[in-house]
Design an enzyme around this catalytic site. Structure first.
Site, PDB file in Angstrom:
ATOM      1  NE  ARG A  24      -0.488  -0.501   4.956  1.00 45.72           N
ATOM      2  CZ  ARG A  24      -1.102  -0.611   6.128  1.00 45.72           C
ATOM      3  NH1 ARG A  24      -2.403  -0.440   6.202  1.00 45.72           N
ATOM      4  NH2 ARG A  24      -0.421  -0.880   7.217  1.00 45.72           N
ATOM      5  CG  ASP A  71       8.839 -10.072   9.867  1.00 44.21           C
ATOM      6  OD1 ASP A  71       9.249  -8.890   9.878  1.00 44.21           O
ATOM      7  OD2 ASP A  71       8.555 -10.694  10.904  1.00 44.21           O
ATOM      8  CB  VAL A  72      11.855  -5.996   6.676  1.00 41.60           C
ATOM      9  CG1 VAL A  72      11.264  -5.875   5.284  1.00 41.60           C
ATOM     10  CG2 VAL A  72      11.125  -5.121   7.678  1.00 41.60           C
ATOM     11  CE1 TYR A 164       8.837   6.569  10.283  1.00 42.76           C
ATOM     12  CE2 TYR A 164       9.214   8.935  10.275  1.00 42.76           C
ATOM     13  CZ  TYR A 164       8.938   7.771   9.598  1.00 42.76           C
ATOM     14  OH  TYR A 164       8.763   7.789   8.236  1.00 42.76           O
ATOM     15  CE  LYS A 168      11.696   5.847   7.826  1.00 48.83           C
ATOM     16  NZ  LYS A 168      11.817   4.958   6.646  1.00 48.83           N
ATOM     17  CB  VAL A 197       3.276  10.660   1.318  1.00 49.76           C
ATOM     18  CG1 VAL A 197       2.451   9.946   0.239  1.00 49.76           C
ATOM     19  CG2 VAL A 197       4.598  11.174   0.741  1.00 49.76           C
ATOM     20  CB  THR A 199       0.477   6.752   3.606  1.00 50.05           C
ATOM     21  OG1 THR A 199       1.307   7.204   4.685  1.00 50.05           O
ATOM     22  CG2 THR A 199       1.155   7.063   2.277  1.00 50.05           C
TER      23      THR A 199
END
Length: 261
Positions: A24, A71-72, A164, A168, A197, A199
């Site tokens: 998605r 699954d990363v 987060y 990143k 974005v 999402t």
């Protein structure tokens, strides 16, 4: 429009790509864009139903794609993903890391340590696992491109986003370090900063950050008042630009769609 150019020019014809987070949002849009440009795309994410839908959308447009539930945070799963892609398409030229979560939103002293760790595991450790499995097949190919979808939070964190932002910032450092390792192999590693974005991740996180910002803290909206709120499709032209650079092109760079002055 980018999609007309991609379908007509087919600049990625014969290339093989893996896109994580392809079920998605930005990942799905990028997978569709790469396929429209001629690449054979492995669409990877945890949700089988979502990546199956992405593949169906690509195939409806005449593109070539496969779905792989990965699954990363599991190295064996990521390794299987890369091996399956190579088995299906005989190589790997491009990897786009678009997976991500934003858990543990709020002041550091009140965040859940489990959610904080999970954010690091998915966003940073997951990116490391993916890059690790891509290096050997790209070296065998003689060239390759790795695009890490980063965040402005990784360059300039805001209140209530410590997990987060840290994850990143880590992927940005990882991008530059791996780029230095691979520069002699014609493998570029660059960061794509999409900015805001629309999402589900953005909607959920932005709402939580606003409510979690401590009284007296700088409102997050003050840093976003001039920002362009994009649809996932709006970042595809930049992703294609990065994917279509020459083998000896830019590396260890951050390409941004953010509006900052």
């Amino acid at each position: 429009m980018w999609d007309d150019w991609a379908r007509t020019a087919q600049p990625l014809k014969g290339k093989v790509a893996i896109v994580t987070g392809a079920g998605r949002g930005c990942g799905r849009a990028i997978a569709q864009g790469l396929a429209a440009a001629g690449a054979s795309v492995c669409c990877a994410a945890r949700s089988k139903s979502e990546i199956a839908e992405t593949v169906a959308l690509i195939e409806e447009e005449g593109g070539v794609a496969m779905a792989f539930a990965a699954d990363v945070t599991d190295l064996q799963s990521v390794t299987a993903m890369t091996h399956a892609t190579i088995a299906a398409y005989s190589g790997l030229d491009l990897m786009v890391l678009s997976h991500g979560v934003a858990l543990a939103v709020g002041p550091v002293e009140t965040t859940d340590p489990v959610d904080w760790q999970r954010t690091i595991d998915v966003n940073l450790i997951g990116s490391y696992y993916c890059i690790r499995t891509a290096v050997a097949p790209m070296k065998a190919r003689g060239a390759g491109k790795i695009i890490v979808v980063g965040s402005g939070q990784g360059h300039n964190g805001t209140a209530s986003t410590s997990a987060y932002a840290a994850s990143k910032a880590g992927t940005w450092a990882l991008t530059r370090s791996v780029a230095a390792e691979l520069i002699g192999y014609n493998i570029s590693v660059n960061e794509l900063l999409p900015g805001n974005v629309r999402t589900q991740l953005y909607e959920d996180t932005f709402g939580q950050v606003i409510s979690a910002t401590p009284a007296g803290g700088e409102p997050i909206s003050s840093k976003r008042s001039h920002e362009w709120l994009k649809a996932p499709e709006d970042i595809v032209p930049l992703a294609l630009f990065m994917a279509c650079q020459p083998d000896i092109g830019p590396t260890a760079q951050s390409f941004s769609l953010m509006r900052r002055v």
